[in-house]
Structures are given as structure tokens and as C-alpha cells.
Design a protein around this motif. Structure first.
Motif, PDB file in Angstrom:
ATOM      1  N   PRO A  93       0.845  -1.193   0.000  1.00 15.69           N
ATOM      2  CA  PRO A  93       0.000   0.000   0.000  1.00 15.69           C
ATOM      3  C   PRO A  93       0.882   1.245   0.000  1.00 15.69           C
ATOM      4  CG  PRO A  93       0.071  -1.003   2.190  1.00 15.69           C
ATOM      5  CD  PRO A  93       0.956  -1.832   1.321  1.00 15.69           C
ATOM      6  N   SER A  95      -0.459   4.705  -0.102  1.00 15.45           N
ATOM      7  CA  SER A  95      -1.050   6.003   0.213  1.00 15.45           C
ATOM      8  C   SER A  95      -0.645   6.487   1.591  1.00 15.45           C
ATOM      9  CB  SER A  95      -2.570   5.904   0.149  1.00 15.45           C
ATOM     10  OG  SER A  95      -3.129   7.084   0.668  1.00 15.45           O
ATOM     11  N   LEU A  96      -0.404   7.767   1.686  1.00 15.40           N
ATOM     12  CA  LEU A  96      -0.114   8.341   2.987  1.00 15.40           C
ATOM     13  C   LEU A  96      -1.377   8.861   3.635  1.00 15.40           C
ATOM     14  CD1 LEU A  96       3.140  10.376   2.439  1.00 15.40           C
ATOM     15  CD2 LEU A  96       2.874   8.185   3.543  1.00 15.40           C
ATOM     16  N   TRP A  97      -2.395   9.004   2.831  1.00 16.50           N
ATOM     17  CA  TRP A  97      -3.593   9.635   3.377  1.00 16.50           C
ATOM     18  C   TRP A  97      -4.601   8.589   3.770  1.00 16.50           C
ATOM     19  CZ3 TRP A  97      -1.015  13.508   4.196  1.00 16.50           C
ATOM     20  CH2 TRP A  97      -0.170  14.085   3.220  1.00 16.50           C
TER      21      TRP A  97
ATOM     22  N   VAL B   2       0.336   8.413   9.496  1.00 17.38           N
ATOM     23  CA  VAL B   2       0.591   7.694   8.252  1.00 17.38           C
ATOM     24  C   VAL B   2      -0.560   6.726   7.943  1.00 17.38           C
ATOM     25  CG1 VAL B   2       2.114   5.940   7.286  1.00 17.38           C
ATOM     26  CG2 VAL B   2       3.077   7.904   8.441  1.00 17.38           C
ATOM     27  N   ASP B   3      -0.791   6.489   6.665  1.00 20.97           N
ATOM     28  CA  ASP B   3      -1.864   5.590   6.246  1.00 20.97           C
ATOM     29  C   ASP B   3      -1.774   4.251   6.976  1.00 20.97           C
ATOM     30  OD1 ASP B   3      -3.905   4.974   3.807  1.00 20.97           O
ATOM     31  OD2 ASP B   3      -2.700   3.224   4.282  1.00 20.97           O
ATOM     32  N   PRO B   4      -2.897   3.732   7.449  1.00 22.01           N
ATOM     33  CA  PRO B   4      -2.892   2.476   8.227  1.00 22.01           C
ATOM     34  C   PRO B   4      -2.175   1.334   7.529  1.00 22.01           C
ATOM     35  CG  PRO B   4      -5.102   3.387   8.143  1.00 22.01           C
ATOM     36  CD  PRO B   4      -4.245   4.300   7.340  1.00 22.01           C
ATOM     37  N   ARG B   5      -2.283   1.269   6.198  1.00 21.02           N
ATOM     38  CA  ARG B   5      -1.687   0.106   5.561  1.00 21.02           C
ATOM     39  C   ARG B   5      -0.175   0.221   5.445  1.00 21.02           C
ATOM     40  NH1 ARG B   5      -5.233   0.280   0.615  1.00 21.02           N
ATOM     41  NH2 ARG B   5      -5.094   2.447   1.200  1.00 21.02           N
ATOM     42  N   ILE B   6       0.324   1.443   5.346  1.00 17.49           N
ATOM     43  CA  ILE B   6       1.780   1.629   5.401  1.00 17.49           C
ATOM     44  C   ILE B   6       2.240   1.230   6.786  1.00 17.49           C
ATOM     45  CG2 ILE B   6       3.598   3.323   5.503  1.00 17.49           C
ATOM     46  CD1 ILE B   6       2.963   3.919   2.951  1.00 17.49           C
ATOM     47  N   ARG B  33      10.524   5.325   0.463  1.00 11.24           N
ATOM     48  CA  ARG B  33      10.481   6.588  -0.253  1.00 11.24           C
ATOM     49  C   ARG B  33       9.178   6.648  -1.020  1.00 11.24           C
ATOM     50  NH1 ARG B  33      14.781   8.928  -4.700  1.00 11.24           N
ATOM     51  NH2 ARG B  33      13.532  10.734  -5.290  1.00 11.24           N
ATOM     52  N   LEU B  34       8.461   7.731  -0.868  1.00  8.60           N
ATOM     53  CA  LEU B  34       7.219   7.914  -1.600  1.00  8.60           C
ATOM     54  C   LEU B  34       7.322   9.230  -2.335  1.00  8.60           C
ATOM     55  CD1 LEU B  34       5.009   6.865   1.380  1.00  8.60           C
ATOM     56  CD2 LEU B  34       5.159   5.613  -0.738  1.00  8.60           C
ATOM     57  N   GLY B  35       7.672   9.156  -3.629  1.00  6.48           N
ATOM     58  CA  GLY B  35       7.849  10.390  -4.378  1.00  6.48           C
ATOM     59  C   GLY B  35       9.021  11.148  -3.810  1.00  6.48           C
ATOM     60  N   ASP B  36       8.757  12.336  -3.321  1.00  8.97           N
ATOM     61  CA  ASP B  36       9.861  13.119  -2.770  1.00  8.97           C
ATOM     62  C   ASP B  36       9.742  13.193  -1.245  1.00  8.97           C
ATOM     63  OD1 ASP B  36       8.564  16.492  -3.324  1.00  8.97           O
ATOM     64  OD2 ASP B  36       7.585  14.623  -2.747  1.00  8.97           O
ATOM     65  N   VAL B  39       9.180   7.977   4.697  1.00 13.46           N
ATOM     66  CA  VAL B  39       8.518   7.555   5.939  1.00 13.46           C
ATOM     67  C   VAL B  39       9.516   6.707   6.713  1.00 13.46           C
ATOM     68  CG1 VAL B  39       6.656   6.183   6.952  1.00 13.46           C
ATOM     69  CG2 VAL B  39       6.237   7.550   4.898  1.00 13.46           C
ATOM     70  N   GLU B  57       6.716  11.056   8.742  1.00 15.91           N
ATOM     71  CA  GLU B  57       6.825  11.321   7.319  1.00 15.91           C
ATOM     72  C   GLU B  57       7.514  12.662   7.149  1.00 15.91           C
ATOM     73  OE1 GLU B  57       3.204  12.349   5.467  1.00 15.91           O
ATOM     74  OE2 GLU B  57       4.351  13.002   3.732  1.00 15.91           O
ATOM     75  N   LEU B  87      13.959   2.352  -3.197  1.00 18.30           N
ATOM     76  CA  LEU B  87      12.663   2.894  -2.794  1.00 18.30           C
ATOM     77  C   LEU B  87      12.309   2.443  -1.377  1.00 18.30           C
ATOM     78  CD1 LEU B  87      10.506   2.489  -6.053  1.00 18.30           C
ATOM     79  CD2 LEU B  87      11.829   4.449  -5.301  1.00 18.30           C
TER      80      LEU B  87
ATOM     81  N   GLY C 462       2.718   8.106  -4.193  1.00 18.04           N
ATOM     82  CA  GLY C 462       3.936   7.297  -4.159  1.00 18.04           C
ATOM     83  C   GLY C 462       4.189   6.531  -5.447  1.00 18.04           C
ATOM     84  N   SER C 464       4.612   7.556  -8.410  1.00 16.64           N
ATOM     85  CA  SER C 464       5.594   8.166  -9.317  1.00 16.64           C
ATOM     86  C   SER C 464       7.009   7.653  -9.065  1.00 16.64           C
ATOM     87  CB  SER C 464       5.569   9.692  -9.185  1.00 16.64           C
ATOM     88  OG  SER C 464       6.073  10.079  -7.912  1.00 16.64           O
ATOM     89  N   SER C 465       7.319   7.269  -7.818  1.00 14.75           N
ATOM     90  CA  SER C 465       8.668   6.734  -7.544  1.00 14.75           C
ATOM     91  C   SER C 465       8.943   5.523  -8.398  1.00 14.75           C
ATOM     92  CB  SER C 465       8.792   6.285  -6.093  1.00 14.75           C
ATOM     93  OG  SER C 465       8.549   7.325  -5.215  1.00 14.75           O
ATOM     94  N   GLU C 566       3.752  15.011  -8.296  1.00 14.91           N
ATOM     95  CA  GLU C 566       4.730  14.244  -7.520  1.00 14.91           C
ATOM     96  C   GLU C 566       5.869  13.782  -8.423  1.00 14.91           C
ATOM     97  OE1 GLU C 566       4.046  10.116  -6.158  1.00 14.91           O
ATOM     98  OE2 GLU C 566       3.633  11.030  -4.221  1.00 14.91           O
ATOM     99  N   GLY C 570       9.731  14.478  -7.987  1.00 10.63           N
ATOM    100  CA  GLY C 570      10.626  13.323  -7.845  1.00 10.63           C
ATOM    101  C   GLY C 570      11.773  13.359  -8.846  1.00 10.63           C
TER     102      GLY C 570
END
Lengths: 111, 203, 593
Positions: A93, A95-97, B2-6, B33-36, B39, B57, B87, C462, C464-465, C566, C570
Motif C-alpha cells: 500500500p 497512500s499516505l492519506w 501515516v496511512d494504516p496500511r503503510i 520513499r514515496l515520491g519526494d 517515511v 513522514e 525505494l 507514491g 511516481s517513484s 509528484e 521526484g
């Protein structure tokens, strides 16, 4: 009854493209599948887990958990080694949100 | 938050690290790493028993989380992300691997799985092996060419596209070292079973 | 001198002369070969003022230091040019045997400039370069021409265009070794505009390897890894790439009827399983490849290579056709005419939708398998309806007042994976430098197959990474040049080591990925120089606004905007998608602008 569809070389091994099975969870459905097609024994599950090279979907959405609920109208699709190497059926997963779509998905019926 | 699943992913792998004796109560670290953004575990948290608020984060290039992250190790993680395609990073203290790192400059596995997956694990050294820019650079440079490396006496750093990939390398390394340790106890001549194994140390 | 031949062959068709000169080895170190080297050379040679179909455009054929070494799949090569379809930088990549032979002939690069007054073909036998009159060959189709010019896989290899390229169809391909293709973006039209019918090559040299012991070890390890991966050792050889048809359909990411749906009820009838059961003769492979994904298929009318997943999709689901023999025949016809199957099929599908909706006065209809062959012929010869379709779906749809019905990005038709079922793929299509293409960072690995690990295909943050990583790695592999299918069993760290062992220059995995990043940024700079901007990093409105009504992807549209933001961050580009100075300096590209 839930339907299981087999693909690629699983068809040859099982001798069929699809079959109806009983089972209220993915684990039960797979056990029933092996019971009906003994030739599949040991291919899909190993030590009680889905073997890493398999892609299993329920109504087109990835299923990784043997406890995933299976209902009457569901269609389970099993794709054998189409993925290679160290693939692992645990999706990541990202998503951060707040979770937008629950994952693994359950398709129709989610609020 | 942070998102529960992360969180669940960090929690599960953190717990596996602890229960397989790859970390002490408060040691090790995991990050993605998530984009820029990054976490990572918060200072003082226990990887084996992570709670949602234990994950921070922050921006990739500087700390904007508003929280004092101990992680002296955050600098290492950032440097790795900026200079390699990683990543995800798993840093742990695999005890047998650490023991071997004290007397060798590289670990070359003799068991099947690690020979196949890892081939060779370099060992790098840094005197103050905690969060200095020099250490970060050394670790990051080594990770440019190997997916898992040892920091002598300290622990392993592994990278992957996902956390469980990085964990996979770490777990394989420790298993490999335990096997080699056992052969030292058994102390019988090694029977080579792999073709071309003399080249592994040139990997 | 190891790996590279360190020699460029520069041909001027206008004067029918040529010269050879050394390859700039500093440039080679930074860009390696294949796509990377091609892009770097194109930057110098073709600027914004050049029309792609004018004599001032060039064709740059490149191989790489690994080519012809015997490393698995070291047969591939590239052509780089400015695309007549999209106007962007274009590199197309092909397998077979020609690339290997070209390397053996002693060159790394062949630049083709100008325009011959009358049709010619070029023959290369190491140092001996001959221009031949091709007046009596002009008009010949690919299969007959290939045979006539003496094709022998291991010794003498023919690269040519068919009628489509001669007639400057902007979706014309360049074919090699009979049925391998430099397909996308219209390189065939560039070759046709130069009156160049074919390039035939024979070579004698052996590529030198710096560290043969280490190379041998890596060769062995690669063999082990490819044999251990079920994808490269079982699925691809047995079912070919068409094995993806059922999977993509099952998960609701198979574009259907010009992307009006994401599932096709006829998918099973055009699947890899069906192909293997009913039409497959055997599998086949390119030079030095142990995987063997090539199909040799046979129907009542044709027997030959293919079809691939994308070709089967383009004439199948995209056109609403479930007649597999007709699709196999259409694929064969495209190879003979020299047409890109993806663009051809998707353009026909666009025509089908335009016709059904009454925007275009033609009797094209979804599901009409009988229309494929005649329409393809018409396209190659620009006859009747073919003249409208010969230049791709965007020009077609624009002519009839509905450009939004062209399923393309930057003018290049998108392939089978419907991005409403794979968010990362949507970002890929929108940002790909040569247009709507899946081969420049295919997300099917992580988003569908679990390679290396499965990620959530509907998740946006995420993502895009992963896209950036895959784009960079793809670009590096395209510069080596080897086949991306090797990457399905062998991790990038092996390629870096093989490159080092062959060239004697130390490349670590990070450095190799850095080459990919460099190439990607250079291509971006090229497009920016051509006048492209962030507003071109987009997708057709259908994919952004029209969610599938049913199936597993029900309710989803591509969430491009957050992913793109993003993505720019990135890549260290500014909010307009322009590479920042610090990134260009880091990559050694700052001196170019």
C-alpha cells in the motif's frame, strides 16, 4: 456457486478451464479446487500460503489473503507462473492519506 | 499520521525482524520513499512493537515533520535515496553477520540461497558509526552497487523497491551467516557443489 | 578497444558518399549506446527547424558495447530520429539478427543523412560500402524484398521498408530480418522520404571483451536466473506475450473498442492459450536468446512470426474483433507492408468509432474482422479511406472534428493496458518522451504481475517513484542494448556488471541507472526544445473523465494531476516539468543548454 477459472498451463494440468466450487473463503475454495482436481495438489499452495509466482484475483481484484471472503457470485481467477523471480503476493500500500480504496479490493459491495 | 496500511507493513516487518533476532529492542530502522518524501521510524520507538504514531513522514531533502527524529540514521537513509534507485531501506543488526564482519572485508556466502541471490556482501567501516555525513556517504556509495552491505560491527543496510524486498535480503544474509557459523563448528572439509563459485567474490 | 567498435559510419544519400570517423568515447561512456547514444547524437544533428520528412532529418542506427558479445539477448539495436508522427525524439528498438551483424561489420553507429535522388539500397560488408540502385525494388513488399536481397539470419541481414514507408505513412515501420520491427513513431516514413529502400549488412569482426573470465561467470549466472524464472522459462516460451490477454482482461485493464470499455468479452478467443492451442507452430527466438518468446503462427492463409500481445490486442479487443485467424493475418500483412501494428490497429479502431458515431462517412464498424486486411492495404498505399488513416489516429480524428477520440499521447497511439485499471501506467503514457508507449517503463511488472513485488494498481500517492525508477532502468537497458525480457529474470545489478566486464569501465548499478536518468532528461530537453511543454504531458479526456461503467476498474479514471506533480518533484524538475539546473549539472547535461 463461486466459479474458479484457470489459465495458461493450469488448464492442461487440471484438464479444464473452469469449475464451480464451494467455499466461503479463498482458502476453502482452493482446498475444494484441489479436491476436485488432484493434479493441482501442491502447485498453488505451499505451507498454507499461496506460492509466490501465482496471481489470484477475485472478480478481477488481487487476492492475497486466504481468509478473503468468497461469496456466491464471485469469480476466482488463477494465473500460474506469469510472474517470476522473487515475486511476493503481498501488495504494497502506498497512500499516505486516509485509505481511499481498501486493498486488497473486494469489488462490488464496498461502501 | 501515516496511512494504516503503510503502518501495517512497517509493523509486520518490524515484528519479524525482532522475533527473528535481527534487532535488539530499540535498534534497526525501516524506511520507504514515496515520491519526494520519506517515511521512517521515530526515535526511541521499538521496531518489534510499532504503534501508528511511531512513523514519521518527512521531506526527502530536509526535515519538515516538526518532530525531532533521532535517527541519526535519517541522514543515512536520505543519502541512500538521493544517490541510489532505492525505494525502501531495511537496516538491522543481524548478529552472525555482524560477527563475521569483524574479521573480513567481504562476506561471500557458501549456502545455495544467498549465493544465488546475493553473491557477495561488502563490509565498510566507519569509526563513529552513527549518523555522520561520512558514514552516510560510505554506506550510500557501497549501496550503489550492492543491494545489501555490512557496516562493520554495526549492522546491515539493504535496499529494495519495497520493504519486504529489503527485508528479504537481510533475512537471507543472516541465514547464510548462521549456516557458515555452523560449518565452522562442524569443521569438516567443504565440498563445493556450485559451478563457477570461485567467481562470486568478484561479483 | 573493448565493447565498442569506436567507429561511426556516416552516410550522405544526397551525394551517395560516406565517411567513417571515431566515436567520441567520452560521449560513449556517458550514454553507452543504443537509445542513449542515439539521443545524444540527434541532439546535435536535428533541431526544431527540421521537418521529420525532409532531407535534413537523419536516421541514426546504433548498437551498444554488449551487442554481439553473446550475452543473452545481445542482438538488439535502435534507430533514432525525429518522429513524423509525434514530432518528438523517437527511438525504436528491434531484435532479430541485424543489430548483431551490424556490430560485426565494425561500427557502433550509422548516421544516414540527406535524400537520394532516386531509390537506393546500401550494402555494408565491413569496410566496403556500396550504394545500389533500388528502382526495380521500389514497390516491393518486405517479405519478397528480404528474400531477394539474400537474407540469411546468421550471415547476411536485410533491413528495409515496405510500401507504407515508401508512401510516407506516418505510422510506417522499418522491418529487419523479415518480421522484426522498428515499429513505432513512423521511422519507416523517414527512411522512405530519403528514398532509401534497404540496408543489407554482412560482418566479420568479433566484439572484444575486457574481462572474459568475469563475463563468462555472469553469462552462466544469467543462464541460471533465466531458467529459474517461470516467466522467462515457461510462460513466455510456451504462450508468448499474448499470455497477458486473459490477465489484463480479468483485472479490467484491457482497452476495448477504442478505450470505450476496459474488458473485452472476446478476450478468451484471442488469448495466448487459444493461440497456443490452435495456431501455434512453434516458438522461436532472436540471436543469443534462451527465452524464445517469438511465436510462429499458422492460419489457412499465412505462416510467420507473431502475433505479439499488443498486435493481437490492437486488431482484437481495440477493434472489437474476436477472430484470431483474421488478427494473425492482419499482423502478417502489417509486417509485409511495413506498418506499426499498434498504431494501425488503434487508428482503425478510432476510424470505427468515428464512423459509427457518424462523424466520418465510412462503413468501418467494430467487430468487422473482414475489414482489417483491405483497410490495411488501403493505408499502406494511401488509397481511398487509407489516405485518412495512414497518418495515425490523431490526424484522422482531428480531420473529422473529434481529436479527443484519438487514443494517443503526444500523438502516439497508446497500447493495450488501459490506465484506468493501472494508475502508474497512465502516468507513464503521459510522460513518456516518445509518446503513448508502454515499453519505456512498463508498470505491468509491479502493478499486475508482482515483479519484483506487487503494488496496488489503483493507488496514486507514491506511484511516481516506481514510474521514475522503471523509466530510468528501461532507458539504461535500451542503451546497452539488450532485451527487457531479460530483466524479468535478471536484476539490474547484473547488467551493470556485464557492462563493466565487457568494456573495462566500472559501472555500478547506481551509475547504470544514472545513465538511464541522463538519457531520459536529454530526451526531455529535446522535446522541450521542439516546443513541447507540460500541457503535452496528458492523456485523452476519455481516460481522465470517463470511468468504466463496470468491471474491476469501475468508477476509476486516471488521477493524473496529483501523480504528475509528484513525478515532477521526484525527477527534480520544476512545476512546469522543466529539469532544474542542479539536476542537469548532476547528470552532466548542463553544457547542452
Amino acid at each position: 456457486m463461486p466459479l474458479v477459472k484457470l489459465y495458461a498451463n493450469l488448464r492442461n494440468i487440471a484438464g479444464t478451464k473452469e469449475l464451480s466450487i464451494t467455499g466461503a473463503s479463498l482458502g476453502q475454495a482452493l482446498s475444494e479446487l484441489v479436491r476436485q482436481c488432484p493434479a493441482l495438489d501442491g502447485l498453488i499452495l505451499e505451507n498454507g500460503q499461496i506460492r509466490p509466482h501465482f496471481v489470484i484475483t477475485i472478480n478481477g481484484l488481487n487476492a492475497i489473503d486466504l481468509d478473503a471472503v468468497v461469496t456466491e457470485q464471485d469469480m476466482i481467477a488463477i494465473f500460474p507462473p506469469i510472474a517470476g523471480g522473487q515475486s511476493n503476493p503481498h501488495p504494497l500500500p502506498l497512500s499516505l492519506w486516509e485509505s481511499g480504496t481498501p486493498f486488497p479490493h473486494r469489488g462490488k459491495g464496498w461502501g | 499520521m501515516v496511512d494504516p496500511r503503510i503502518y501495517e507493513m512497517f509493523r509486520d516487518i518490524g515484528r519479524d525482524l525482532f522475533t527473528s533476532n535481527m534487532i535488539s529492542s530499540h535498534g534497526g530502522n525501516l524506511s520507504v520513499r514515496l515520491g519526494d518524501r520519506v517515511v521512517i521510524k521515530r526515535r526511541g520507538a521499538m521496531l518489534g512493537n510499532l504503534k501508528p504514531h511511531d512513523l514519521i513522514e518527512t521531506r526527502l531533502d530536509k526535515n519538515d515533520s516538526g518532530v525531532a527524529l533521532a535517527s541519526t540514521e535519517l541522514l543515512v537513509h536520505r543519502t541512500v535515496y538521493m544517490s541510489t534507485p532505492a525505494l525502501a531501506i531495511c537496516h538491522c543488526h543481524p548478529r552472525t553477520a555482524i560477527a563475521f564482519s569483524l574479521s573480513r572485508d567481504e562476506l561471500v556466502p557458501i549456502d545455495n540461497e544467498a549465493s544465488y541471490l546475493l553473491k557477495k556482501i561488502p563490509v565498510v567501516t566507519e569509526e563513529f558509526a552513527s549518523g555522520t555525513p561520512e558514514m552516510a556517504k560510505k554506506v550510500a556509495n557501497a549501496l550503489k552497487n550492492y543491494k545489501i552491505i555490512m557496516l562493520r560491527g554495526h549492522g546491515s543496510f539493504a535496499t529494495g523497491q519495497t520493504l519486504d524486498e529489503a527485508f528479504h535480503w537481510s533475512s537471507t544474509l543472516e541465514e547464510s551467516c548462521q549456516i557458515e557459523l555452523a560449518t565452522k563448528l562442524i569443521n569438516e572439509p567443504f565440498i563445493e557443489y556450485r559451478k563457477m563459485s570461485e567467481s562470486y567474490n568478484k561479483f | 578497444m573493448t565493447g565498442w567498435n569506436e567507429k561511426i559510419l556516416d552516410v550522405d544519400l544526397t551525394t551517395q558518399t560516406y565517411k567513417t570517423y571515431p566515436l567520441d568515447m567520452e560521449m560513449a561512456r556517458l550514454f553507452i549506446g543504443g537509445r542513449g547514444l542515439g539521443a545524444r547524437l540527434l541532439w546535435d544533428l536535428v533541431g526544431p527547424e527540421v521537418d521529420p520528412l525532409s532531407p535534413e532529418n537523419v536516421l541514426i542506427f546504433t548498437n551498444g558495447p554488449l551487442t554481439a558479445t553473446g550475452y543473452q539477448t545481445s542482438n538488439r539495436f535502435s534507430v533514432t530520429t525525429k518522429s513524423p508522427l509525434t514530432g518528438t525524439v523517437l527511438d525504436a528498438n528491434s531484435g532479430g539478427f541485424w543489430g548483431m551483424q551490424f556490430k560485426k561489420a565494425g561500427y557502433d553507429v550509422m548516421i544516414v543523412r540527406g535524400k537520394a535522388e532516386k531509390p537506393v539500397w546500401i550494402e555494408i560488408k565491413n569496410d566496403v560500402i556500396t550504394f545500389h540502385d533500388a528502382s526495380d525494388l521500389w514497390g516491393m513488399r518486405v517479405f519478397a524484398l528480404t528474400e531477394k536481397l539474400g537474407q540469411n539470419n546468421n550471415k547476411r541481414n536485410v533491413l528495409c521498408i515496405g510500401p507504407a514507408g515508401e508512401n510516407l505513412s506516418r505510422i510506417a515501420s522499418i522491418m529487419n530480418d523479415r518480421e522484426r520491427a522498428l515499429a513505432r513513431g513512423g521511422p519507416g516514413a523517414v527512411m522512405g522520404s530519403k528514398n532509401l529502400k534497404a540496408i543489407v549488412v554482412e560482418g566479420k569482426d568479433r566484439t572484444q571483451i575486457d574481462d572474459p573470465e568475469r563475463f563468462k561467470f555472469l553469462l552462466y549466472e544469467t543462464r541460471k536466473l533465466l531458467a529459474a524464472s517461470p516467466l522467462t522459462s515457461q510462460a513466455l516460451p510456451e504462450f508468448g506475450t499474448v499470455v497477458l490477454m486473459n490477465i489484463m482482461n480479468n483485472i479490467g485493464a484491457l482497452a476495448t473498442r477504442n478505450h470505450q470499455q476496459t474488458q473485452f468479452e472476446g478476450a478468451e478467443a484471442i488469448s495466448g492459450e487459444e493461440l497456443t492451442e490452435k495456431y501455434l507452430v512453434k516458438n522461436s527466438s532472436c540471436w543469443a536468446c534462451p527465452i524464445g518468446c517469438t511465436r510462429i503462427s499458422k492460419t489457412e492463409k499465412v505462416e510467420g512470426e507473431g502475433p505479439e500481445f499488443e498486435s493481437t490486442w490492437a486488431f482484437g479487443a481495440q477493434c472489437g474483433i474476436d477472430d484470431l485467424p483474421a488478427i494473425i493475418e492482419a499482423n502478417s500483412l502489417c509486417n509485409d507492408l511495413g506498418l506499426d501494428t499498434i498504431s494501425a490497429g488503434s487508428t482503425i479502431a478510432c476510424g470505427m468509432e468515428l464512423s459509427e458515431k457518424g462523424y466520418m462517412d465510412a462503413d468501418l464498424r467494430f467487430g468487422r474482422a473482414d475489414q482489417l486486411a483491405p483497410v490495411l492495404e488501403a493505408m499502406a498505399y494511401r488509397r481511398d479511406i487509407g489516405s485518412d488513416l495512414a497518418d495515425g489516429s490523431l490526424r484522422l480524428a482531428t480531420k473529422y472534428g473529434h481529436p479527443e477520440l484519438s487514443m494517443s499521447a503526444k500523438g502516439m497511439e497508446m497500447p493495450a493496458y488501459d490506465p484506468r485499471g493501472m494508475q502508474g501506467q497512465g502516468l507513464l503514457y503521459a510522460t513518456s518522451n516518445r509518446g503513448g508507449c508502454h515499453m519505456r517503463g512498463n508498470m505491468v511488472g509491479p502493478e499486475v504481475l508482482g515483479l519484483p513485488k506487487l503494488i496496488d494498481r489503483f493507488q496514486v500517492q507514491g506511484k511516481s517513484s516506481f514510474v521514475i525508477l522503471h523509466q530510468n532502468v528501461s532507458a539504461a537497458i535500451d542503451s546497452l542494448v539488450v532485451c527487457k525480457f531479460t530483466n524479468m529474470g535478471v536484476a539490474d545489478e547484473y547488467f551493470a556488471r556485464v557492462l563493466s566486464s565487457v568494456t573495462g569501465i566500472h559501472y555500478d548499478t547506481g551509475e547504470m541507472t544514472r545513465v538511464g536518468e541522463r538519457v531520459w532528461n536529454l530526451e526531455r530537453l529535446y522535446n522541450l526544445r521542439e516546443g513541447f511543454s507540460m500541457k503535452d504531458d496528458t492523456l485523452p479526456p476519455r481516460l481522465l473523465n470517463e470511468a468504466p461503467a463496470d468491471g474491476p476498474s469501475q468508477g476509476w479514471v486516471v488521477q493524473l494531476e496529483p501523480m504528475l506533480k509528484e513525478y515532477y518533484r521526484g525527477r527534480v524538475w520544476d512545476e512546469n516539468g522543466i529539469p532544474k539546473k542542479q539536476k542537469l549539472e548532476e547528470l552532466g547535461l548542463a553544457s547542452l543548454i
